[in-house]
Design an enzyme around this catalytic site. Structure first.
Site, PDB file in Angstrom:
ATOM      1  N   HIS A   1       0.830  -1.206   0.000  1.00  0.00           N
ATOM      2  CA  HIS A   1       0.000   0.000   0.000  1.00  0.00           C
ATOM      3  C   HIS A   1       0.868   1.260   0.000  1.00  0.00           C
ATOM      4  CE1 HIS A   1      -3.528  -2.408   1.991  1.00  0.00           C
ATOM      5  NE2 HIS A   1      -3.172  -2.873   0.810  1.00  0.00           N
TER       6      HIS A   1
ATOM      7  N   HIS B   1      -9.179  -2.203  -5.307  1.00  0.00           N
ATOM      8  CA  HIS B   1      -8.112  -2.506  -4.351  1.00  0.00           C
ATOM      9  C   HIS B   1      -7.105  -3.481  -4.949  1.00  0.00           C
ATOM     10  CE1 HIS B   1      -6.031  -2.614  -0.566  1.00  0.00           C
ATOM     11  NE2 HIS B   1      -5.865  -3.922  -0.782  1.00  0.00           N
TER      12      HIS B   1
ATOM     13  N   ASP C   1      -3.148  -2.788  -5.090  1.00  0.00           N
ATOM     14  CA  ASP C   1      -2.103  -3.745  -4.722  1.00  0.00           C
ATOM     15  C   ASP C   1      -1.143  -3.999  -5.880  1.00  0.00           C
ATOM     16  OD1 ASP C   1      -2.865  -4.191  -2.102  1.00  0.00           O
ATOM     17  OD2 ASP C   1      -3.893  -6.084  -2.503  1.00  0.00           O
TER      18      ASP C   1
ATOM     19  N   HIS D   1      -0.434 -11.133  -5.006  1.00  0.00           N
ATOM     20  CA  HIS D   1       0.957 -10.768  -4.735  1.00  0.00           C
ATOM     21  C   HIS D   1       1.944 -11.791  -5.307  1.00  0.00           C
ATOM     22  CE1 HIS D   1      -0.709  -7.728  -2.160  1.00  0.00           C
ATOM     23  NE2 HIS D   1      -1.238  -8.624  -1.349  1.00  0.00           N
TER      24      HIS D   1
END
EC number: 3.5.1.108
Length: 311
Positions: free
Chosen positions: A82, A245, A249, A272
């Site tokens: 973030h 969001h 990310d 991720h």
């Protein structure tokens, strides 16, 4: 020329880590050209510097975590995405982040608080050319099959766009926007992306906490959904906050490469781990990318030379 950027002054924040539940203090400092973004663990007897690069990522299970040399047993800093997303959204190249624990504070679960912190410190142009990483040919990574298939790719583009599609087996999530495309040159990062919060399923919380995760999570710093609805009293900040969001990310995860990208990023159900796998696949092929700078701002993609307006 398009110049590198750092902070004008020091700024600080205090919060809790969403996974560790620990109180943590951040001090964000200006840094010389070509420093990149560096975390400094100042709580250790001997402070340790951890530069943010694709090869220093040591864990991607619930967040992006870095350690010296990517050593999973070394000192680490987790949940960096973030803050990195906010740095990318404001075009910051060089920042040293003193941190008093092993996790960046979650604050409100989005990047908006970090954007406010960084802009309150001020952004300074440096007398050095900004270095972009330009993707020269498509690179793609895939994982799983059938309903478990997920993929992410980078393709050449004179600019930087991110396209993301989500697919969750949850009515509360599927009732919102499932796909979004964002242009980093639009100047709309603060308005369209930064306020999108992390999210989780109420049914997963007890299991995650039993594994030592989300110990600092609450409805103050995350969207929580049950099988049918959003449980947060204030509801969503965007109609498509979940997919936004994921883009937030992805911006942070891509910034791990150490330079702003010139590319079109596209992902289907990625996260991720897949993002880091994509960066490593790109860097593994020297013919797939090059570092470029722009002596003439007019040659840069639209919107990349301008400073983001202050709050």
């Amino acid at each position: 020329m398009v110049k590198q950027r750092t902070l004008k002054s020091i700024t600080r924040a205090v919060g809790v880590g969403i996974h560790s539940g620990q109180k943590v203090e951040l001090t964000l400092r200006p840094a010389p050209p070509d420093t990149g973004i560096v975390f400094r663990r100042v709580d250790l007897s001997q402070p340790v510097d951890i530069p943010v690069r694709a090869d220093t990522v040591c864990d991607t299970r619930m967040a992006t975590t870095v350690s010296p040399g990517g050593d999973p047993n070394g000192p680490k800093v987790q949940t960096i995405e973030h803050l990195l997303s906010a740095c990318a959204g404001l075009g910051l190249d060089n920042v040293v982040v003193d941190i008093s624990a092993d996790e960046v504070p979650i604050l409100d679960g989005s990047a908006a608080s970090f954007v406010y912190l960084l802009q309150s410190a001020g952004i300074e142009l440096q007398d050095a050319p900004k270095k972009f990483l330009r993707v020269k040919k498509p690179v793609e990574v895939r994982q799983g099959e059938g309903k478990r298939l997920m993929w992410a790719k980078l393709e050449p583009l004179h600019g930087y766009t991110l396209s993301f599609q989500i697919e969750f087996d949850n009515p509360a999530v599927s009732a919102t926007g499932q796909q979004y495309v964002f242009d980093m040159g639009s100047g709309q990062y603060k308005r369209e992306i930064a306020r999108a919060r992390t999210f989780g399923m109420a049914s997963d919380i007890d299991l995650m906490r039993s594994r030592g995760l989300t110990l600092g999570g609450s409805m103050d710093n995350a969207i929580v959904v049950d099988d049918y609805k959003v449980l947060n009293a204030e509801g969503l900040r965007y109609d498509d906050e979940f997919v936004k969001h994921k883009i937030l990310d992805a911006i942070g995860d891509m910034q791990v490469i150490g330079h702003p990208l010139l590319a079109a990023y596209t992902s289907f159900k990625g996260g991720h781990a897949l993002n880091n796998k994509l960066l490593r696949a790109l860097l593994a092929d020297p013919e797939a990318y090059e570092l470029v700078s722009f002596d003439d701002e007019r040659a840069a993609p639209a919107g990349f030379a301008e400073l983001a307006p202050a709050w």
